[in-house]
Enzyme design. Structure first.
Site, PDB file in Angstrom:
ATOM      1  CB  VAL A 294      47.423  35.622  34.009  1.00 53.24           C
ATOM      2  CG1 VAL A 294      48.017  36.542  32.960  1.00 53.24           C
ATOM      3  CG2 VAL A 294      46.813  36.402  35.167  1.00 53.24           C
TER       4      VAL A 294
ATOM      5  CB  ILE B 238      49.870  51.289  46.023  1.00 50.38           C
ATOM      6  CG1 ILE B 238      50.999  50.427  46.634  1.00 50.38           C
ATOM      7  CG2 ILE B 238      50.380  52.179  44.898  1.00 50.38           C
ATOM      8  CD1 ILE B 238      52.073  51.186  47.365  1.00 50.38           C
TER       9      ILE B 238
ATOM     10  CE1 TYR C 289      45.931  41.020  47.762  1.00 49.15           C
ATOM     11  CE2 TYR C 289      46.371  41.672  50.029  1.00 49.15           C
ATOM     12  CZ  TYR C 289      46.569  41.853  48.675  1.00 49.15           C
ATOM     13  OH  TYR C 289      47.388  42.850  48.225  1.00 49.15           O
TER      14      TYR C 289
HETATM   15  P1  NDP Z   1      44.635  47.062  39.672  1.00 50.53           P
HETATM   16  O1  NDP Z   1      43.375  46.478  40.206  1.00 50.53           O
HETATM   17  O2  NDP Z   1      44.752  48.545  39.556  1.00 50.53           O
HETATM   18  O3  NDP Z   1      44.946  46.406  38.243  1.00 50.53           O
HETATM   19  C1  NDP Z   1      44.971  45.011  38.126  1.00 50.53           C
HETATM   20  C2  NDP Z   1      45.508  44.653  36.762  1.00 50.53           C
HETATM   21  O4  NDP Z   1      45.541  43.223  36.673  1.00 50.53           O
HETATM   22  C3  NDP Z   1      44.611  45.140  35.654  1.00 50.53           C
HETATM   23  O5  NDP Z   1      45.407  45.457  34.531  1.00 50.53           O
HETATM   24  C4  NDP Z   1      43.735  43.918  35.378  1.00 50.53           C
HETATM   25  O6  NDP Z   1      43.270  43.971  34.064  1.00 50.53           O
HETATM   26  C5  NDP Z   1      44.755  42.807  35.560  1.00 50.53           C
HETATM   27  N1  NDP Z   1      44.182  41.503  35.853  1.00 50.53           N
HETATM   28  C6  NDP Z   1      43.474  41.136  36.950  1.00 50.53           C
HETATM   29  N2  NDP Z   1      43.120  39.842  36.866  1.00 50.53           N
HETATM   30  C7  NDP Z   1      43.619  39.381  35.690  1.00 50.53           C
HETATM   31  C8  NDP Z   1      43.580  38.130  35.027  1.00 50.53           C
HETATM   32  N3  NDP Z   1      42.958  37.073  35.552  1.00 50.53           N
HETATM   33  N4  NDP Z   1      44.211  38.016  33.826  1.00 50.53           N
HETATM   34  C9  NDP Z   1      44.846  39.088  33.290  1.00 50.53           C
HETATM   35  N5  NDP Z   1      44.918  40.295  33.862  1.00 50.53           N
HETATM   36  C10 NDP Z   1      44.304  40.438  35.050  1.00 50.53           C
HETATM   37  O7  NDP Z   1      45.826  46.447  40.544  1.00 50.53           O
HETATM   38  P2  NDP Z   1      46.900  47.158  41.499  1.00 50.53           P
HETATM   39  O8  NDP Z   1      47.782  48.025  40.709  1.00 50.53           O
HETATM   40  O9  NDP Z   1      46.185  47.682  42.691  1.00 50.53           O
HETATM   41  O10 NDP Z   1      47.722  45.858  41.991  1.00 50.53           O
HETATM   42  C11 NDP Z   1      48.721  45.269  41.189  1.00 50.53           C
HETATM   43  C12 NDP Z   1      49.382  44.178  42.005  1.00 50.53           C
HETATM   44  O11 NDP Z   1      49.891  44.737  43.213  1.00 50.53           O
HETATM   45  C13 NDP Z   1      48.404  43.076  42.423  1.00 50.53           C
HETATM   46  O12 NDP Z   1      49.063  41.836  42.403  1.00 50.53           O
HETATM   47  C14 NDP Z   1      48.044  43.464  43.844  1.00 50.53           C
HETATM   48  O13 NDP Z   1      47.627  42.365  44.635  1.00 50.53           O
HETATM   49  C15 NDP Z   1      49.371  44.035  44.318  1.00 50.53           C
HETATM   50  N6  NDP Z   1      49.218  44.937  45.454  1.00 50.53           N
HETATM   51  C16 NDP Z   1      48.502  46.095  45.318  1.00 50.53           C
HETATM   52  C17 NDP Z   1      48.369  46.934  46.399  1.00 50.53           C
HETATM   53  C18 NDP Z   1      47.616  48.226  46.306  1.00 50.53           C
HETATM   54  O14 NDP Z   1      47.469  48.915  47.337  1.00 50.53           O
HETATM   55  N7  NDP Z   1      47.127  48.625  45.111  1.00 50.53           N
HETATM   56  C19 NDP Z   1      48.926  46.577  47.715  1.00 50.53           C
HETATM   57  C20 NDP Z   1      49.676  45.356  47.721  1.00 50.53           C
HETATM   58  C21 NDP Z   1      49.793  44.563  46.636  1.00 50.53           C
HETATM   59  P3  NDP Z   1      41.690  43.977  33.632  1.00 50.53           P
HETATM   60  O15 NDP Z   1      40.875  44.118  34.879  1.00 50.53           O
HETATM   61  O16 NDP Z   1      41.546  45.119  32.685  1.00 50.53           O
HETATM   62  O17 NDP Z   1      41.561  42.657  32.992  1.00 50.53           O
END
Ligand code: NDP
Length: 239
Positions: A64, A184, A153
């Site tokens: 993305v 989370i 970030y």
């Molecule tokens: P994860 O690291 O568990 O998963 C990230 C997802 O995003 C994966 O499916 C990964 O797919 C995908 N992804 C990452 N970069 C790209 C890219 N360039 N193109 C397409 N897909 C991409 O994430 P979380 O569930 O931890 O976090 C989800 C959202 O919530 C994020 O925006 C994060 O910043 C936000 N957030 C999370 C927190 C937490 O504590 N977990 C706290 C606050 C915010 P793959 O690697 O397979 O390509």
């Protein structure tokens, strides 16, 4: 009152893991057809594809942060779904580097993945978004407190709020909101002392679950929130 997802079409970036996976499965279980996005085929993508085969939806691979990938993704949504009612800009990465050691490549990686991706995906999807559609952008509550070692970030995540506020005014009948999760538990274990410190920072005394964030995303995407736009909803246990 109904969530209203039956027959709706949704796109969830980063939909194969963590919060995005919970959002994808929540939307699909509630009756939406969901296109979930990650970068490349892996075990998470494969297992989600199997779960969605029964519920309704599929997994598409696209980076993305790359405009050509995003254009292909939007075209897939057009041909497969005919349009979109829900867009969840969830894909993101975390980074922890003190400013003195932060190089431009790492700064750019965070800004591109956590902010520029939302610009690219939302812009490409505008022609597909139906009147009354809902866009939910995933920010982070850390952006409003600040956190040492995460300037890149938190800067990106603070930018998500500005993007949301301006787009809700530009789009009118298409709602745009921000979800700001706290810490989370997505399966990536925090070191126990860090987890204990974070728990003490919350009013609820614990970390959140992906399903608890998904519940808030589904609210903002649903017919229960049709007068909510431009809002920032923290889902952080009261940090
Ligand atoms: P994860 O690291 O568990 O998963 C990230 C997802 O995003 C994966 O499916 C990964 O797919 C995908 N992804 C990452 N970069 C790209 C890219 N360039 N193109 C397409 N897909 C991409 O994430 P979380 O569930 O931890 O976090 C989800 C959202 O919530 C994020 O925006 C994060 O910043 C936000 N957030 C999370 C927190 C937490 O504590 N977990 C706290 C606050 C915010 P793959 O690697 O397979 O390509």
């Amino acid at each position: 009152m109904e969530l209203g997802f039956k027959g709706k079409r949704a796109l969830v970036t980063g939909g194969t893991r963590g919060i995005g996976r919970a959002v994808t499965l929540g939307l699909a279980s509630a009756g939406a057809t969901v296109v979930a996005v990650n970068r490349e085929d892996n075990d998470d993508a494969e297992s989600l594809r199997k779960e969605l085969a029964d519920l309704g939806g599929t997994v598409v691979h696209a980076d993305v942060t790359v405009a050509a990938d995003v254009a292909r993704l939007a075209e897939t949504c057009r041909t497969e779904l005919g349009g979109l009612d829900v867009l969840v800009n969830n894909a993101g990465v975390h980074g922890h580097t003190p400013l003195a050691e932060l190089d431009l490549a790492e700064w750019t990686r965070l800004i591109d993945t956590d902010l520029t991706s939302m610009f690219l995906v939302t812009q490409a999807c505008v022609p597909l978004l139906a009147e009354g559609a809902s866009v939910v952008n995933v920010g982070a509550s850390a952006a409003f407190r600040g956190m040492a070692g995460t300037a890149h970030y938190t800067a990106a995540k603070a930018g998500v709020v500005g993007l949301t506020r301006s787009l809700c005014k530009e789009f009118g009948g298409i709602r745009v909101n921000t979800i700001a999760p706290g810490v989370i538990n997505t399966g990536d274990e925090l070191p126990p002392p860090v987890a204990e410190r974070v728990k003490r920072m919350t009013a609820l005394g614990r970390l959140g679950t992906p399903e608890e964030v998904a519940g808030a995303v589904l609210f903002l995407a649903s017919d229960l929130s049709t007068y909510v736009t431009g809002a920032l909803l923290a889902v952080d246990g009261g940090m």
